[in-house]
Design a protein around this motif. Structure first.
Motif, mmCIF file in Angstrom:
data_model
loop_
_atom_site.group_PDB
_atom_site.id
_atom_site.type_symbol
_atom_site.label_atom_id
_atom_site.label_comp_id
_atom_site.label_asym_id
_atom_site.label_seq_id
_atom_site.Cartn_x
_atom_site.Cartn_y
_atom_site.Cartn_z
ATOM 1 N N LYS A 22 0.824 -1.210 0.000
ATOM 2 C CA LYS A 22 0.000 0.000 0.000
ATOM 3 C C LYS A 22 0.861 1.263 0.000
ATOM 4 N N CYS A 25 1.868 1.974 4.037
ATOM 5 C CA CYS A 25 2.214 0.897 4.964
ATOM 6 C C CYS A 25 2.618 -0.312 4.137
ATOM 7 N N CYS A 27 1.177 -3.268 3.964
ATOM 8 C CA CYS A 27 0.122 -4.241 3.672
ATOM 9 C C CYS A 27 0.027 -4.549 2.182
ATOM 10 N N CYS A 39 -4.750 -5.589 6.317
ATOM 11 C CA CYS A 39 -4.816 -4.358 7.100
ATOM 12 C C CYS A 39 -3.795 -4.382 8.219
ATOM 13 N N CYS A 40 -3.426 -3.173 8.668
ATOM 14 C CA CYS A 40 -2.547 -3.041 9.822
ATOM 15 C C CYS A 40 -2.961 -1.771 10.554
ATOM 16 N N CYS A 43 -3.093 1.467 8.118
ATOM 17 C CA CYS A 43 -4.195 1.689 7.168
ATOM 18 C C CYS A 43 -5.559 1.582 7.852
HETATM 19 ZN ZN LIG Z 1 -1.620 -1.434 6.385
#
Ligand SMILES: [Zn+2]
Lengths: 476, 398
Positions: A22, A25, A27, A39-40, A43
């Protein structure tokens, strides 16, 4: 009496970049995936997280800007765009307003030039899944933070054909750059249409509307047609077009007003304090320039020159970079250019249609394809069998050696010369009438004889070979 | 006596402000809106401290998002000393010897103010030298994690642990280590006494600064009065940026995914509105309104963008002074003591007091409260501040 109207269209095109991770980040950007698995905390917009720009995105954006003939801002930066909606976990989107990465470009579609106002980088929002049965909505943040480019054109389009040509052109440029797959059906390319109409000859722009939620090329055509007639209908009746955002419903083939100018949200943009200004150095820019590929048009010209292809064929082969590269790979493995062109333009699309596969999803081994084309065109495999092998090659059964496949299934034409001679001898003996006709000058009679021989050979020889042998036998 | 929000480790030696995340422990930044929020990760600064063998003793209370003066609006009540004066939780813990030091977020001067009033040291380092990863965000463009400790030597020790490049923070500077001085080289230093800020303080604060300057001279430091005409503009500019950025940063708190959710709602809009109405205090709401206004379409150029331009001018003015001076001396606040004040005045007082603290937040230069006053230094010249403070502490200035 009917008046003549001119349609004026500007486009805002969103393109998802095909970076592995992304924009801010690490991901994955992979399409699909169970909701909220890519996701993390970053995000998901959790407090305490900070964005860190993915350098790949900057690189892709600069290359895209160059391909669109834009000026690249050497001091670009991000801004926060505020809007409160459940698909946006931070309640703001990191975008670019004040210093977009690229400005003042153009795209030529045929003889017409479409000017690009600006192009900027931003992060995608999440997706809301509305339950059909309960009054519930489920947010999926897999897409939140996927890098996007937004390309804003000047209002230079006059009809939907120009719009479609422009989108095709952007798709071609970006797939050639390898920065996006531009698949409208998967949402990796989306377009908002700004449209107004005016009486022919007028120079001032009419009041425009913006139509959103258009998800296919066909839908764009319909949406433009629908909005054009709606506005003409209003203006012809003496009414006034309201400046508003409209929502396209592709099932009903109609749009509905979403919000008027008065209700337009104030996005309260301001410079993103968590990301420093990006200084683009000459080295970076030069590397981006050097990395630009040979785009469709140049490649088309070269194909005509280098492979002696008709311009029309060269154009079709170069629409997609993958096709063009496959063409050259197959030719370089010993198949004749005009044959390869024919296979890629005629046979491959036909087989794909039977298999209901997308051209984007196939990547046949060029060596195997070259082998198949060579053997079919030289007549050692019949055309019907050749196409059957092609079908197997393009279906998702997995890779195989064309030569093994042909041998195992006995598709190879009968190379046993004596068997061929034997069949021809038998056919000549059994059909004296046709033989006499041929020998007395009615050469068309040979068709019947070849047919009889082909029947006996059960398709294991090419008609060309049989004709050759048959003629030789009849002459003696 | 300051309160721990959460007991984490009885043997701990460092307190961490509630605006800094500690993994798994409720971090609410002094606000009801973050009630029950347990971060998934610790702040980078906390990780570094723990990695260096320090234990986190607990979370020191702050006012909501650290916006107020001295924690007077902390969710658990204001942190007062025996006389009823405001002290600031972390500074009190350090002063009382309960912890070796504390990590604090300086976004509107609260930890500097608290240190000056409690007689301990606090250093706000140069913007970008200490990671902000894991800080509950408010005024991103000027907030920094700093260190409260009893002596300049202890500040230096902790600062060395937490400073250095963090790839998770896009505004983090590339250097891994910085020069924090050695306590020497003080004689011959030149310090400018900022007239505008000293003049704006109360008489007893003025007297304190003058006395401090006098003792500096005793160490062989040249102290001269200097003028910083943009001090007032710096205050306005920082207040504006602070409000705008805070307004934007707190808009993610909606009562849905984490934090406080009002029990009283019939639909999604009421859930949002009631959770925020009940979850945020008066001061934060005022900040949100001012910030939202400053960013609105008609006002962006006249407010927000102007503040950014003022930031640049202030930076140039301060840089100009640092050509001639190693440090600038001024009060950290207008008075020598604060008592809880009426809610109605809160907003005004907070924004008036930022006159003394805004310049380092606005320009990113380091600032240190020590001996009841404060000094600013040029970008990355923390060594000047620490050396001066250490020499003054050795000279019995405390
Ligand atoms: Zn993320």
């Amino acid at each position: 009496m009917s008046e003549r109207w001119e349609t004026v269209i500007g486009l805002e095109v969103h393109v998802e970049l095909s970076t592995k991770s992304k924009i801010f980040c690490a991901c994955s950007t992979e399409f699909g995936g169970r909701p909220n698995t890519h996701c993390c905390p970053v995000c998901m917009g959790l407090p305490g997280t900070l964005p860190v720009l993915n350098r790949k995105v900057l690189e892709y954006a600069v290359r895209a800007g160059l391909a669109l003939h834009c000026d690249i801002d050497r001091e670009t930066r991000f801004d926060r765009k505020n809007y409160f909606y459940p698909d946006l976990p931070k309640a703001y989107q990191i975008s670019q307003l004040y210093r977009p990465i690229a400005r003042n470009g153009y795209v030529d579609i045929g003889a017409k030039r479409i000017r690009i106002h600006e192009m900027h980088m931003e992060e995608d929002a999440g997706k809301l899944i509305h339950s059909e049965y309960e009054h519930e909505t489920y947010p999926d943040y897999n897409r939140a933070g996927v890098p996007l480019l937004e390309i804003v054109s000047e209002p230079d389009f006059r009809d939907s054909a120009e719009v479609l040509a422009y989108l095709e052109k952007i798709r071609s440029l970006f797939t050639y750059l390898g920065i996006s797959d531009c698949k409208m059906q998967e949402g990796s390319m989306r377009a908002d249409v700004n449209l107004s109409v005016r009486r022919a000859g007028e120079t001032a722009l009419g009041t425009r509307t913006e139509t959103k939620n258009i998800n296919s090329l066909r839908a764009i055509e319909h949406a433009i047609e629908s909005e054009r007639s709606r506005q003409i209908h209003i203006l012809s009746g003496g009414g006034a077009v309201v400046q508003e955002t409209r929502h396209w419903n592709d099932d009903l083939k109609t749009s509905t007003a979403m919000r008027s100018k008065e209700n337009a949200p104030d996005y309260r943009y301001f410079p993103e304090p968590d990301l420093p200004v990006i200084f683009i150095g000459e080295d970076f820019l030069q590397a981006a320039r050097d990395s630009l590929p040979e785009f469709a048009e140049e490649r088309q010209a070269r194909f005509v020159e280098q492979y002696a292809l008709p311009p029309k064929d060269a154009a079709r082969l170069t629409v997609r970079r993958e096709t063009a590269e496959l063409f050259e790979a197959v030719v370089s493995r010993g198949a004749e250019a005009r044959h390869v062109a024919n296979w890629l333009i005629v046979h491959v699309p036909h087989v794909l249609k039977t298999l209901s596969e997308n051209a984007e999803d196939i990547a046949p081994d060029p060596s195997e394809l070259a082998e198949l084309i060579r053997r079919t065109e030289s007549g050692t495999v019949s055309r019907a069998d050749g196409l059957r092998v092609l079908e197997a090659l393009l279906s998702t059964d997995g890779p195989f050696r064309v030569s093994d496949y042909i041998r195992e299934r006995g598709l190879s034409v009968n190379n046993d010369e004596s068997a061929l001679e034997e069949v021809i001898r038998r056919v000549i003996e059994a059909n004296p009438k046709a033989v006499n006709e041929y020998r007395s000058g009615k050469t068309k009679a040979i068709g019947f004889l070849i047919g009889q021989a082909m029947k006996d050979l059960q398709g294991k020889a090419t008609p060309a070979t049989v004709r050759e042998r048959m003629e030789a036998a009849l002459e003696t | 006596m300051g309160q721990f929000v959460t007991e984490i480790n009885a043997n701990g030696v460092i307190a961490v402000d509630d605006t800094i995340q500690v993994k798994g422990y409720e971090t609410r930044a002094g606000s009801r809106i973050l009630e029950g929020f347990k971060p998934l990760f610790s702040a980078e600064t906390v990780e570094r401290l723990e990695g260096a063998g320090y234990a986190v003793a607990g979370k020191s209370a702050v006012g909501e998002f650290g916006l107020d003066l001295l924690g007077e609006f902390a969710h658990g009540g204001p942190c007062l000393d025996a006389s009823g004066a405001l002290r600031g939780a972390a500074a009190e813990l350090v002063a009382a010897g309960q912890v070796r030091g504390a990590l604090n977020v300086d976004l509107n001067g609260a930890p500097r103010r608290a240190a000056a009033l409690s007689g301990v040291d606090f250093l706000k380092p140069t913007y970008g030298t200490v990671s902000r990863y894991g800080v509950i965000p408010c005024a991103c463009s000027g907030e920094q994690v700093g260190v409260t400790a009893k002596t300049a030597g202890a500040v230096r020790e902790l600062l060395r642990v937490i400073a250095g490049h963090d790839p998770k923070d896009g505004t983090s500077l590339p250097a891994e280590t910085y020069d924090y001085g050695n306590g020497k080289d003080v004689p011959g230093m030149r310090v400018g006494l900022v007239r505008e800020l000293t003049d704006a303080a109360s008489d007893d604060m003025k007297a304190r600064v003058t006395a401090y300057a006098e003792r500096m001279r005793g160490l062989g430091v040249t102290v001269e009065e200097v003028s910083l005409p943009l001090a007032e503009a710096a205050r306005t500019a920082w207040n504006l940026l602070l409000c705008a950025e805070t307004c934007n940063n707190v808009s993610r708190y909606d009562g849905v995914k984490f934090g406080y959710r009002s029990p009283d709602y019939r639909n999604i809009d009421e859930l949002y509105v009631n959770s925020r109405t009940e979850g945020l205090n008066f001061l934060t709401k005022a900040v949100i309104l001012y910030g939202s206004d400053a960013l609105s379409k008609g006002r962006y150029v006249t407010c927000y963008d102007k503040a950014l331009r003022v930031r640049r001018l202030v930076w140039e003015q301060v840089k100009g002074l640092f050509k001639d001076f190693d440090a600038l001396l001024c009060p950290a606040c207008s008075r020598t003591e604060y008592r809880p004040y009426a809610i109605a005045d809160a907003f005004k007082t907070v924004f008036e007091e930022s006159l003394f603290t805004a310049i380092p937040n606005l320009t990113g230069v380091p600032a240190m409260a020590s001996g009841g006053v404060q000094c600013f230094a040029d970008t990355l010249r923390e060594s000047s501040l620490l050396n001066l403070a250490e020499a003054m502490e050795g000279s019995g200035a405390k």
